[in-house]
Design an enzyme around this catalytic site. Structure first.
Site, short mmCIF file in Angstrom:
data_model
loop_
_atom_site.label_atom_id
_atom_site.label_comp_id
_atom_site.label_asym_id
_atom_site.label_seq_id
_atom_site.Cartn_x
_atom_site.Cartn_y
_atom_site.Cartn_z
CB ALA A 64 -0.91 0.00 1.21
N GLY A 107 0.06 -5.13 0.66
CA GLY A 107 -1.19 -5.10 -0.10
C GLY A 107 -1.02 -5.67 -1.50
CD GLU A 110 -3.24 -8.17 2.76
OE1 GLU A 110 -3.84 -8.71 3.70
OE2 GLU A 110 -3.05 -6.94 2.69
CD GLU A 130 1.11 -6.37 5.30
OE1 GLU A 130 0.38 -6.28 4.29
OE2 GLU A 130 1.93 -7.30 5.48
#
Length: 249
Positions: A64, A107, A110, A130
């Site tokens: 992210a 992210g 994911e 993370e």
């Protein structure tokens, strides 16, 4: 409206390519890119096709956007910005293929986990760092990853920050195939060709039945089969199969 340049959409008759296009930020998924992906999902829901997702500039998606993530608060987390998006991608009617060159972290990993298939290059690196940033992988990895690679390895990735190399990811079948960078998109097309050679509705219903909760079986299987038994395509394909079999006798 999101900037159309952050996601380049390349349309085909039976497939569509989504090219993450923030190479200067290693395709980090910010709010603008997330909004563009939601718009692309809406198109893929209206007109179901195989979706191939690739990153520009030699990186799939390195997580992210930390600049945005740092400023997010409790209410932002409860909105499920990325988890809602990745769940929508996971539930698209036709199969999705992640084409991973370079980093797929946080992210970005994911997003890859949410796809039905993953093809990578030797430079692929996949993981979820993370906890090193004081947060958790909340957009699917905490539960989706164990189903993909098993609990022991998933815990190494999520709790100890292990980053898988391409060979390691291939060995545990997180990557379905490993190819050279120059062949990555062609490999995605070859897999898409195998998928689209089959009956589209049968593929869609098989994906839906596969994702159904355990308690829905076998009823949902029988219901989907009942729909397919009434289609002209089933009769046409079975007739062609029998005619080919007769010719080879």
């Amino acid at each position: 409206m999101p900037d159309p340049e952050v996601l380049l959409v390349e349309e085909g008759a039976d497939r569509v390519v989504w090219r993450l296009n923030r190479p200067e930020r290693r395709n980090a998924i910010d709010q603008e890119l997330a909004s563009a992906l939601h718009e692309a999902c809406a198109d893929a829901e209206r007109d179901p096709r195989v979706v191939l997702i690739v990153g520009a500039g030699g990186t799939f998606a390195a997580g992210a956007d930390i600049g945005q993530l740092r400023d997010r608060r409790r209410d932002d987390a409860l909105r499920g910005i990325n988890s809602t998006l990745f769940d929508r991608i996971h539930r698209l009617p036709m199969p999705t293929i992640a084409l991973i060159d370079g980093y797929a972290l946080g992210g970005g990993a994911e997003l890859a986990y949410a796809c039905d298939f993953r093809i990578g290059t030797p430079s692929a690196r996949i993981g979820n760092p993370e906890t090193g940033l004081g947060i958790l992988a909340a957009a699917g990895a905490a539960w989706r990853l164990a189903a993909l690679v098993g609990e022991p390895l998933a815990k190494e990735i999520l709790l100890a920050g292990r980053i898988l190399t391409a060979d390691e990811a291939r060995a545990v079948r997180l990557l379905n195939e490993l190819v050279e960078p120059s062949d990555l998109e062609a490999a995605g097309d070859r897999l898409a060709d195998r998928i689209t050679a089959n009956a589209p509705l049968a593929t869609r219903l098989t994906k839906a039945v596969f994702a159904a909760p355990p308690g829905a079986h076998p009823f949902v299987d029988d219901l989907a089969q009942a729909v397919l038994f009434e289609t002209d395509e089933k009769r046409t394909r079975m007739t062609a199969f029998l005619e080919r079999k007769d010719r080879t006798r």
